[in-house]
Each structure stands twice: as C-alpha cells, then as structure tokens.
Design an enzyme around this catalytic site. Structure first.
Site, PDB file in Angstrom:
ATOM      1  N   LYS A  85      58.547  16.393  75.597  1.00 50.64           N
ATOM      2  CA  LYS A  85      57.709  16.057  76.760  1.00 50.64           C
ATOM      3  C   LYS A  85      56.218  16.162  76.410  1.00 50.64           C
ATOM      4  CE  LYS A  85      59.542  19.391  79.241  1.00 50.64           C
ATOM      5  NZ  LYS A  85      60.502  19.941  78.254  1.00 50.64           N
ATOM      6  N   ARG A 108      58.611  24.333  65.609  1.00 51.69           N
ATOM      7  CA  ARG A 108      57.360  23.962  66.295  1.00 51.69           C
ATOM      8  C   ARG A 108      56.240  24.980  66.029  1.00 51.69           C
ATOM      9  NH1 ARG A 108      57.591  22.971  72.558  1.00 51.69           N
ATOM     10  NH2 ARG A 108      58.650  24.981  72.504  1.00 51.69           N
ATOM     11  N   ARG A 167      60.545  21.310  88.341  1.00 51.87           N
ATOM     12  CA  ARG A 167      61.670  21.844  87.578  1.00 51.87           C
ATOM     13  C   ARG A 167      62.793  22.299  88.493  1.00 51.87           C
ATOM     14  NH1 ARG A 167      58.635  23.416  82.611  1.00 51.87           N
ATOM     15  NH2 ARG A 167      60.160  24.184  81.135  1.00 51.87           N
ATOM     16  N   ARG A 214      55.096  29.906  69.567  1.00 52.29           N
ATOM     17  CA  ARG A 214      55.234  30.447  70.925  1.00 52.29           C
ATOM     18  C   ARG A 214      56.181  31.638  70.987  1.00 52.29           C
ATOM     19  NH1 ARG A 214      56.046  25.253  74.776  1.00 52.29           N
ATOM     20  NH2 ARG A 214      57.601  26.665  75.652  1.00 52.29           N
ATOM     21  N   ARG A 271      66.382  29.252  78.450  1.00 50.50           N
ATOM     22  CA  ARG A 271      65.650  28.062  78.929  1.00 50.50           C
ATOM     23  C   ARG A 271      66.602  26.880  79.113  1.00 50.50           C
ATOM     24  NH1 ARG A 271      61.386  28.110  74.268  1.00 50.50           N
ATOM     25  NH2 ARG A 271      60.723  26.068  75.024  1.00 50.50           N
TER      26      ARG A 271
HETATM   27  P1  AP5 Z   1      57.530  19.272  72.360  1.00 45.44           P
HETATM   28  O1  AP5 Z   1      56.856  17.986  72.638  1.00 45.44           O
HETATM   29  O2  AP5 Z   1      56.684  20.486  72.227  1.00 45.44           O
HETATM   30  O3  AP5 Z   1      58.714  19.523  73.424  1.00 45.44           O
HETATM   31  P2  AP5 Z   1      58.653  19.863  74.964  1.00 45.44           P
HETATM   32  O4  AP5 Z   1      59.691  19.046  75.643  1.00 45.44           O
HETATM   33  O5  AP5 Z   1      57.245  19.762  75.477  1.00 45.44           O
HETATM   34  O6  AP5 Z   1      59.165  21.352  74.882  1.00 45.44           O
HETATM   35  P3  AP5 Z   1      58.714  22.699  75.581  1.00 45.44           P
HETATM   36  O7  AP5 Z   1      59.419  23.785  74.820  1.00 45.44           O
HETATM   37  O8  AP5 Z   1      57.226  22.814  75.690  1.00 45.44           O
HETATM   38  O9  AP5 Z   1      59.348  22.536  76.977  1.00 45.44           O
HETATM   39  P4  AP5 Z   1      59.689  23.650  77.942  1.00 45.44           P
HETATM   40  O10 AP5 Z   1      60.003  22.861  79.125  1.00 45.44           O
HETATM   41  O11 AP5 Z   1      60.721  24.591  77.485  1.00 45.44           O
HETATM   42  O12 AP5 Z   1      58.361  24.558  77.952  1.00 45.44           O
HETATM   43  P5  AP5 Z   1      57.091  24.597  78.922  1.00 45.44           P
HETATM   44  O13 AP5 Z   1      55.917  24.846  78.078  1.00 45.44           O
HETATM   45  O14 AP5 Z   1      57.087  23.449  79.852  1.00 45.44           O
HETATM   46  O15 AP5 Z   1      58.416  19.066  71.046  1.00 45.44           O
HETATM   47  C1  AP5 Z   1      59.092  20.154  70.444  1.00 45.44           C
HETATM   48  C2  AP5 Z   1      58.977  20.048  68.908  1.00 45.44           C
HETATM   49  O16 AP5 Z   1      59.726  18.923  68.474  1.00 45.44           O
HETATM   50  C3  AP5 Z   1      57.543  19.844  68.408  1.00 45.44           C
HETATM   51  O17 AP5 Z   1      57.369  20.594  67.243  1.00 45.44           O
HETATM   52  C4  AP5 Z   1      57.457  18.330  68.102  1.00 45.44           C
HETATM   53  O18 AP5 Z   1      56.612  18.088  66.993  1.00 45.44           O
HETATM   54  C5  AP5 Z   1      58.894  17.980  67.785  1.00 45.44           C
HETATM   55  N1  AP5 Z   1      59.273  16.664  68.289  1.00 45.44           N
HETATM   56  C6  AP5 Z   1      58.954  16.120  69.494  1.00 45.44           C
HETATM   57  N2  AP5 Z   1      59.503  14.884  69.615  1.00 45.44           N
HETATM   58  C7  AP5 Z   1      60.204  14.672  68.473  1.00 45.44           C
HETATM   59  C8  AP5 Z   1      61.013  13.583  67.995  1.00 45.44           C
HETATM   60  N3  AP5 Z   1      61.209  12.463  68.719  1.00 45.44           N
HETATM   61  N4  AP5 Z   1      61.590  13.697  66.788  1.00 45.44           N
HETATM   62  C9  AP5 Z   1      61.392  14.818  66.026  1.00 45.44           C
HETATM   63  N5  AP5 Z   1      60.640  15.885  66.415  1.00 45.44           N
HETATM   64  C10 AP5 Z   1      60.059  15.805  67.623  1.00 45.44           C
HETATM   65  O19 AP5 Z   1      57.438  25.895  79.799  1.00 45.44           O
HETATM   66  C11 AP5 Z   1      57.441  27.173  79.220  1.00 45.44           C
HETATM   67  C12 AP5 Z   1      57.845  28.196  80.278  1.00 45.44           C
HETATM   68  O20 AP5 Z   1      56.871  28.185  81.352  1.00 45.44           O
HETATM   69  C13 AP5 Z   1      59.184  27.955  80.976  1.00 45.44           C
HETATM   70  O21 AP5 Z   1      60.277  28.477  80.240  1.00 45.44           O
HETATM   71  C14 AP5 Z   1      58.956  28.692  82.292  1.00 45.44           C
HETATM   72  O22 AP5 Z   1      59.057  30.097  82.128  1.00 45.44           O
HETATM   73  C15 AP5 Z   1      57.499  28.381  82.616  1.00 45.44           C
HETATM   74  N6  AP5 Z   1      57.337  27.156  83.410  1.00 45.44           N
HETATM   75  C16 AP5 Z   1      56.677  26.014  83.028  1.00 45.44           C
HETATM   76  N7  AP5 Z   1      56.732  25.111  84.010  1.00 45.44           N
HETATM   77  C17 AP5 Z   1      57.422  25.684  85.030  1.00 45.44           C
HETATM   78  C18 AP5 Z   1      57.813  25.226  86.319  1.00 45.44           C
HETATM   79  N8  AP5 Z   1      57.498  23.975  86.742  1.00 45.44           N
HETATM   80  N9  AP5 Z   1      58.529  26.066  87.108  1.00 45.44           N
HETATM   81  C19 AP5 Z   1      58.849  27.321  86.700  1.00 45.44           C
HETATM   82  N10 AP5 Z   1      58.509  27.801  85.467  1.00 45.44           N
HETATM   83  C20 AP5 Z   1      57.802  26.990  84.658  1.00 45.44           C
END
Ligand code: AP5
Length: 232
Positions: free
Chosen positions: A23, A137, A98, A171, A182
């Site tokens: 994402k 990552r 979410r 992270r 997660r």
């Molecule tokens: P990346 O693009 O970083 O993936 P992502 O989908 O953004 O993953 P996240 O881990 O950031 O998502 P998340 O939803 O768990 O965490 P968030 O920060 O939102 O890609 C991952 C890796 O793969 C990278 O190294 C990239 O280079 C590689 N990659 C990408 N695409 C690729 C491809 N096509 N091929 C190969 N490699 C690839 O949330 C963190 C925490 O915050 C949550 O757990 C929760 O506690 C809290 N939180 C955030 N939002 C909310 C909400 N709305 N409600 C409640 N809690 C929330």
C-alpha cells in the site's frame, strides 16, 4: 488520471490490503503521477509515537503488538491531517479505513468536505509473500523512503537514493509475532470492507504479487475502469 466529472472536489482513493501488500509503496508511486496527498494512518501514528504526543503514548503498545488502535483515536489523527489539506485536495488513503466503523466515520468526515470515496483498490498477496516482504523491509531514517533487502534495494549499498543518508531503520512491529497479529486483525476487521465497497461499485481487486511496476500499471488501469463506470 484520478478525476471524476461528478464533483470539482479532489478524488479520494483508498488502498486496501493486508500488511506488506504494498500500500505504501504504491501510494508513493501514485503521488508521483497525480496531484494527490498521501495519507498513511500508520505513518501518522508512528510520528505521534516518536514525538510522544498524548495520542502516540496511547497508540504505542497496540502498534508494537500488531493490534489495531481505537477507531476514535485514528479518526482524530486523520481529521487533523485532512484539515491541514485544502478542502478540494484529493487524497490517497493508505491504511484507513480498517474497520466498518471507520468506513462510516470516513463517509461522514468526507461529507463535511463535500467529498466522497471515489475508488477502492484491494491489493491481494498471499501470507508467505507478506512475510517475505515485511521481513526484508527497511526505510531511510531521514526522509522515510521505503526499501526492501531483495525487491527494492538502494542503488548504492547503504546510501539512500533520495537524500544520501546512511541511516536506516526497521519497524518495531515487523517481527513474526506482530505480523501474525496484524494478519489476524486484517482478516477479522478489515477484509469485510472488500464486500462493503464492492457492493457500492467502487472496488477493484489487483493481484499484488507481481513486481512493483506491474502492480502500479494495474492500479492505474483499474482506476481508469472505475472512472469510466462511474461517469457513464
Ligand atoms: P509496503 O509498501 O511497505 O507495504 P504496506 O502494505 O504499506 O505494509 P504496512 O506493513 O505498512 O501495512 P500495515 O497496514 O501493516 O501497516 P501500517 O503502517 O498501515 O511494502 C512492504 C515491503 O514490500 C517493502 O519493503 C516494499 O519494498 C516491498 N514491496 C512492496 N510492493 C512489492 C512488490 N510488488 N513486489 C516486491 N516487493 C514489494 O499500520 C501500522 C499499525 O498502525 C497497525 O498495525 C495498527 O496498529 C496501526 N494503525 C494504522 N492505521 C490504523 C487504522 N486505520 N486503525 C487502527 N489502527 C491503525
């Protein structure tokens, strides 16, 4: 790209997908091609945690465990960031909503800005690949550019492509226990949003197991398809 003729307000694109689906990576690609703001609730929360704000202090434990932060707290942080963006600004929402409750909160919040959800892209990747992606990552501690040990390395080993820094971070929630939590939270709380937005005719599912460039192309053609369907 990313315009509808329904309103002069900016479009609102939601990127939906499990942790590590790409994402954040795809949002960063999209903002290079469109005049949109990238709003990641994960990034906003991590910033609050690092600054030890009241919201950050509350969110820290849940985030480290891989649990969701409360709907109210996330909405508060998102509303504040949206209020900093001009009323007609288009946005890419990465990691929000979410839960079904957050989806309703979002509709209400957007209505106050005369906006509505324009498109929802659901990124599909299997669990094995998610673990491979998350465990490799890292990001630049200075400018937050994201990388991967295998799939998206820096051009020069140990030097950020964008700002030249040699300071990188991983992270706290990118460990196997938090990843399992997660994924469980995604399957239980977030996956129901797929049928929610599908029923509204706003959703396109993408095979996000392809490489970054191909996923990006698929997202752009999905957006064109949805735009055509909406404007017909
Ligand atoms: P990346 O693009 O970083 O993936 P992502 O989908 O953004 O993953 P996240 O881990 O950031 O998502 P998340 O939803 O768990 O965490 P968030 O920060 O939102 O890609 C991952 C890796 O793969 C990278 O190294 C990239 O280079 C590689 N990659 C990408 N695409 C690729 C491809 N096509 N091929 C190969 N490699 C690839 O949330 C963190 C925490 O915050 C949550 O757990 C929760 O506690 C809290 N939180 C955030 N939002 C909310 C909400 N709305 N409600 C409640 N809690 C929330």
């Amino acid at each position: 790209m990313l315009k509808t003729n329904k309103s002069s307000q900016g479009p609102v694109l939601i990127l939906l997908g499990p942790p590590g689906a790409g994402k954040g990576t795809q949002a960063r690609y999209l903002v290079m091609h469109a005049n949109l703001y990238h709003l990641s609730t994960g990034d906003l929360l991590r910033h609050a945690v690092s600054k030890k704000t009241p919201a950050g202090i509350i969110a820290k434990k849940a985030m480290e465990n891989g649990d969701l932060v409360s709907d109210e707290l996330v909405l508060e942080i998102l509303s504040f960031r949206l209020s900093e963006i001009g009323e007609s600004g288009g946005v890419i929402l990465d990691g929000f909503p979410r839960t079904l409750t957050q989806a309703t909160m979002l509709d209400n919040l957007l209505a106050t800005r005369s906006q509505a959800v324009s498109f929802v892209i659901s990124l599909n990747v299997d669990d094995d690949q998610i673990i491979t992606r998350i465990s490799g990552r890292f990001s630049c501690a200075n400018c937050n550019t994201g990388y991967h040990d295998i799939f998206q390395p820096t051009e020069v080993n140990g030097v950020c492509d964008k700002c030249g820094s040699n300071n990188f971070v991983r992270r706290a929630d990118d460990n196997i226990d938090a990843i399992s939590t997660r994924l469980a939270a995604y399957n239980l709380e977030t996956a129901p949003l797929i049928s929610h937005y599908n029923a509204r005719g706003l959703l396109k599912s993408i095979d996000a197991s392809k490489n970054i460039e191909n996923v990006s192309k698929e997202i752009q053609s999905a957006i064109s398809e949805i735009t055509e369907a909406i404007t017909q």
